[in-house]
Write a protein that holds these residues in place. Structure first.
Motif, PDB file in Angstrom:
ATOM      1  N   ASP A  39       0.970  -1.109  -0.023  1.00  0.00           N
ATOM      2  CA  ASP A  39       0.110  -0.119  -0.090  1.00  0.00           C
ATOM      3  C   ASP A  39       0.764   1.417  -0.182  1.00  0.00           C
ATOM      4  O   ASP A  39       1.542   1.635   1.208  1.00  0.00           O
ATOM      5  CB  ASP A  39      -0.965   0.129   1.141  1.00  0.00           C
ATOM      6  N   LEU A  40       0.996   1.954  -1.202  1.00  0.00           N
ATOM      7  CA  LEU A  40       1.900   3.026  -1.345  1.00  0.00           C
ATOM      8  C   LEU A  40       1.198   4.153  -1.727  1.00  0.00           C
ATOM      9  O   LEU A  40       1.370   4.846  -2.464  1.00  0.00           O
ATOM     10  CB  LEU A  40       3.152   2.782  -2.360  1.00  0.00           C
ATOM     11  N   SER A  41       0.368   4.520  -0.971  1.00  0.00           N
ATOM     12  CA  SER A  41      -0.748   5.750  -1.021  1.00  0.00           C
ATOM     13  C   SER A  41       0.051   6.942  -1.226  1.00  0.00           C
ATOM     14  O   SER A  41      -0.039   7.958  -1.790  1.00  0.00           O
ATOM     15  CB  SER A  41      -1.714   5.794   0.065  1.00  0.00           C
ATOM     16  N   SER A  42       1.395   6.923  -0.584  1.00  0.00           N
ATOM     17  CA  SER A  42       2.224   8.259  -0.645  1.00  0.00           C
ATOM     18  C   SER A  42       2.588   8.458  -1.942  1.00  0.00           C
ATOM     19  O   SER A  42       2.797   9.713  -2.196  1.00  0.00           O
ATOM     20  CB  SER A  42       3.321   8.133   0.391  1.00  0.00           C
ATOM     21  N   VAL A  43       2.759   7.535  -2.789  1.00  0.00           N
ATOM     22  CA  VAL A  43       3.376   7.723  -4.123  1.00  0.00           C
ATOM     23  C   VAL A  43       2.065   8.661  -4.859  1.00  0.00           C
ATOM     24  O   VAL A  43       2.516   9.718  -5.792  1.00  0.00           O
ATOM     25  CB  VAL A  43       3.340   6.460  -5.015  1.00  0.00           C
ATOM     26  N   ASP A  44       0.824   8.344  -4.707  1.00  0.00           N
ATOM     27  CA  ASP A  44      -0.193   9.274  -5.233  1.00  0.00           C
ATOM     28  C   ASP A  44      -0.180  10.471  -4.898  1.00  0.00           C
ATOM     29  O   ASP A  44      -0.152  11.701  -5.586  1.00  0.00           O
ATOM     30  CB  ASP A  44      -1.433   8.648  -5.242  1.00  0.00           C
ATOM     31  N   GLN A  45       0.287  10.690  -3.405  1.00  0.00           N
ATOM     32  CA  GLN A  45       0.342  12.129  -3.156  1.00  0.00           C
ATOM     33  C   GLN A  45       1.508  12.867  -3.543  1.00  0.00           C
ATOM     34  O   GLN A  45       1.414  14.082  -3.860  1.00  0.00           O
ATOM     35  CB  GLN A  45       0.479  12.120  -1.457  1.00  0.00           C
ATOM     36  N   TRP A  46       2.650  12.367  -3.791  1.00  0.00           N
ATOM     37  CA  TRP A  46       3.823  12.591  -4.359  1.00  0.00           C
ATOM     38  C   TRP A  46       3.519  13.100  -5.940  1.00  0.00           C
ATOM     39  O   TRP A  46       3.707  14.253  -6.230  1.00  0.00           O
ATOM     40  CB  TRP A  46       4.982  11.775  -4.404  1.00  0.00           C
ATOM     41  N   SER A  47       2.633  12.402  -6.558  1.00  0.00           N
ATOM     42  CA  SER A  47       2.298  12.624  -7.827  1.00  0.00           C
ATOM     43  C   SER A  47       1.305  13.938  -8.117  1.00  0.00           C
ATOM     44  O   SER A  47       1.382  15.048  -8.762  1.00  0.00           O
ATOM     45  CB  SER A  47       1.639  11.556  -8.644  1.00  0.00           C
ATOM     46  N   GLU A  48       0.557  14.028  -6.979  1.00  0.00           N
ATOM     47  CA  GLU A  48      -0.508  14.921  -6.899  1.00  0.00           C
ATOM     48  C   GLU A  48       0.296  16.330  -6.458  1.00  0.00           C
ATOM     49  O   GLU A  48       0.168  17.443  -7.159  1.00  0.00           O
ATOM     50  CB  GLU A  48      -1.468  15.020  -5.969  1.00  0.00           C
ATOM     51  N   GLN A  49       1.224  16.041  -5.695  1.00  0.00           N
ATOM     52  CA  GLN A  49       2.104  17.315  -5.274  1.00  0.00           C
ATOM     53  C   GLN A  49       2.954  17.798  -6.300  1.00  0.00           C
ATOM     54  O   GLN A  49       3.319  18.901  -6.370  1.00  0.00           O
ATOM     55  CB  GLN A  49       3.090  16.781  -4.057  1.00  0.00           C
ATOM     56  N   LEU A  50       3.477  16.659  -7.205  1.00  0.00           N
ATOM     57  CA  LEU A  50       4.378  17.093  -8.330  1.00  0.00           C
ATOM     58  C   LEU A  50       3.509  18.103  -9.251  1.00  0.00           C
ATOM     59  O   LEU A  50       4.104  18.851  -9.943  1.00  0.00           O
ATOM     60  CB  LEU A  50       5.006  16.129  -8.918  1.00  0.00           C
ATOM     61  N   THR A  51       2.309  17.642  -9.407  1.00  0.00           N
ATOM     62  CA  THR A  51       1.534  18.220 -10.361  1.00  0.00           C
ATOM     63  C   THR A  51       1.127  19.863 -10.001  1.00  0.00           C
ATOM     64  O   THR A  51       1.304  20.641 -10.803  1.00  0.00           O
ATOM     65  CB  THR A  51       0.223  17.857 -10.442  1.00  0.00           C
ATOM     66  N   ASP A  52       0.785  19.922  -8.658  1.00  0.00           N
ATOM     67  CA  ASP A  52       0.761  21.050  -7.992  1.00  0.00           C
ATOM     68  C   ASP A  52       1.950  22.017  -8.061  1.00  0.00           C
ATOM     69  O   ASP A  52       1.925  23.354  -8.323  1.00  0.00           O
ATOM     70  CB  ASP A  52       0.008  21.035  -6.564  1.00  0.00           C
TER      71      ASP A  52
END
Length: 592
Positions: A344-357
């Motif tokens: 469960d690497l939910s943090s990767v999704d957060q990193w992707s969202e943060q990268l987009t922002d």
């Protein structure tokens, strides 16, 4: 009869050959004048200076000497060598031999000075090459050879010392290393006395500190506790790479890292993913690790990069963007059959969202830097698209606040410029108009403080214009010695007005003048009494000058002096058995 006496007029004509001779003489005289003028100019003209860049031994001796002097003045290495070559080997019978020898000696001395400077800077080969350019059979040739020999000796000794010092540091033999370090002081060259000595002194400290760090790391690793082993890896990795201890430390780090990763894998398998990633974060990359360990290490480093990219400061940073990109890429590169890829690497999704922002904010910031109303509006619209629950939301709103303030500055700056222009005449009406204009900038706007500062300044200018006649009238009264009237006039300027402090300063000055005029006769009379021996009467009279008066301090100093003098007189009387007055108020004179 008269007609018979008249003679016919002569009508003689100039013959062609006479014209020829006249023209010839004119041409000869003109040509002679032109030739003489040209000859005079040729004789009196300054001869052209030689081109010293193209001068050769085939030029005249005067040209050679001129170029030698010119090149010696430049101080450049190649020019100095050329100057020496141009003045070497002149025959002693030459009329300019002595002058050429002076130039030769001067250029040779400059060459030696420059070569010695290079030698002291560590450029031994360049220094020797330059010094050897001094030709044979010249005055400073022997000096050059002696200096070159001295340099070579120093270099041989210095390199020998370094050859002994390096293994002593590698063996951590600090006593022997200090002994060799002190041997540098026996050398003559500044290069070895300062540059190399300081280098090896710093290297000694680096090696000593690195060795102490390695010993501390080994002590921690020797406890066989995983947390201490983790700290040992961190401490060993901080060892200075310039030290020779690093090679030994690198071997220990590899061994300790393998143990740390084994424990990290065990923690991952039992479900302690946070502990596993924390342990693996201190391990350096290595090609000798097992695939599972390498994948865990990559995941840990990705988490470290993402943590380092947390929002900090106002403007977005490219380093944060690259860190997030590397973190996302590291996770995406995990093999499909990796046990970490299925976690469960939910943090990767957060990193992707943060990268987009972060990309959105970075581009918006670059657009906003153009400084136009349209670019600010576009940047604000883009930054507000960062959702509330995103990590970059606060950073985006901070940037929006700054851009909105810049928009307010763009909108309100013309108002301030107009207000300044209105205030230029300096009249009360102009200043009041400027104040009204500047007050149009509302509270909370970016330029509100600047506007209010200008308003305060203009209000003070109005007060100065209004109160200046009052102050001038007070000064005029004071110049007429009507000080009381002047004080009353100056006190009309109320507290808080621009000229109030100036008026009160004048009031204090005039009040002091009045008090001095009133109290000066009292103090003078008291001094006369004291000089006549009536010290008590003088003290009593001077005591009438009350506190706060201009002469109060002077009166108190005089009273103190007179009291001391009176006490001294009374002590003499008491020693002689004479009666002493009972109090300070006695009117009996001390001389009685």
């Amino acid at each position: 009869m008269n007609s018979r006496r008249q003679r016919p007029k002569s009508s003689r004509q100039v013959k062609p050959w006479e014209w020829f001779w006249l023209t010839l003489w004119v041409l000869l005289l003109t040509g002679s004048g032109i030739f003489c003028g040209w000859a005079l100019m040729w004789l009196t003209r300054i001869p052209p200076l030689p081109d010293c860049d193209q001068v050769t031994p085939f030029h005249s001796e005067s040209d050679l000497l001129y170029c030698a002097k010119a090149q010696a003045r430049t101080g450049e290495p190649n020019s100095l060598v050329q100057s020496v070559l141009l003045t070497a080997n002149w025959p002693k019978t030459h009329s300019q031999y002595d002058e050429s020898q002076e130039v030769l000696k001067d250029a040779s001395e400059q060459i030696l000075v420059l070569a010695n400077r290079w030698a002291q800077a560590g450029k031994l080969d360049d220094a020797i090459d330059l010094a050897e350019k001094i030709p044979l059979n010249t005055p400073l040739r022997k000096s050059a050879q002696a200096v070159i020999f001295e340099w070579r000796q120093d270099w041989e000794q210095g390199r020998a010392i370094e050859a002994k010092l390096r293994p002593a540091l590698a063996a951590s033999d600090w006593t022997l290393a200090k002994t060799h370090l002190q041997e540098f002081k026996a050398l003559k060259s500044d290069y070895w006395l300062t540059t190399r000595y300081v280098f090896w002194q710093q290297q000694f400290l680096v090696e000593q500190q690195a060795w102490n760090q390695l010993l501390q790391a080994r002590d921690l690793a020797g406890t066989n506790k995983i947390e201490n082993l983790r700290q040992a890896v961190v401490l060993a990795r901080d060892i200075d790479l310039r030290s020779q201890v690093w090679q030994a430390a690198e071997q220990d780090i590899d061994a300790w890292s393998k143990t740390v990763l084994d424990v990290a894998l065990q923690r991952w398998q039992v479900g302690d993913r946070t502990g596993a990633l924390e342990l693996a974060s201190v391990v350096p990359p290595s090609p000798h690790l097992l695939p599972a360990a390498q994948e865990l290490l990559a995941l840990s480093h990705a988490q470290t990069l993402a943590t380092q990219a947390d929002p900090s400061g106002v403007a977005p940073r490219y380093s944060h963007m690259f860190g997030l990109m590397a973190a996302v890429s590291a996770v995406n590169q995990l093999p499909a059959n990796s046990p970490y890829a299925a976690a469960d690497l939910s943090s990767v999704d957060q990193w992707s969202e943060q990268l987009t922002d972060l990309r959105r904010l970075t581009f918006s910031d670059r657009v906003a830097r153009l400084g136009q109303r349209l670019t600010y509006d576009w940047a604000i619209h883009q930054a507000q698209m960062v959702e509330v629950d995103r990590p970059r939301r606060i950073q985006g709103q901070t940037m929006v606040a700054q851009w909105q303030a810049n928009l307010q500055r763009i909108a309100d700056r013309p108002i301030l410029l107009e207000a300044r222009s209105l205030a230029k005449p300096g009249t009360i009406a102009a200043l009041e108009t400027a104040i009204a204009k500047a007050s149009e900038i509302e509270l909370g706007r970016a330029l509100r403080v600047e506007a209010q500062t200008l308003v305060a300044g203009w209000q003070q200018e109005i007060q100065v214009i209004e109160d200046r006649p009052i102050l001038d009238a007070a000064v005029a009264l004071a110049e007429q010695d009507k000080l009381q009237e002047a004080i009353a006039e100056a006190n009309k300027i109320e507290s808080g007005r621009a000229l109030h402090s100036r008026a009160q300063g004048l009031v204090q000055e005039w009040t002091a003048t009045i008090q001095i005029a009133e109290d000066k006769p009292i103090l003078d009379e008291a001094k006369d009494l004291a000089y006549s021996g009536s010290l008590t009467a003088a003290i009593n009279l001077a005591g009438q000058i009350g506190p706060g008066r201009a002469l109060y301090d002077e009166a108190r100093n005089a009273i103190a002096l007179w009291k001391a003098e009176r006490a001294y007189i009374w002590s003499i009387w008491e020693a002689e058995g004479r009666p002493v007055p009972g109090g300070d108020s006695s009117s009996t004179t001390e001389s009685e």
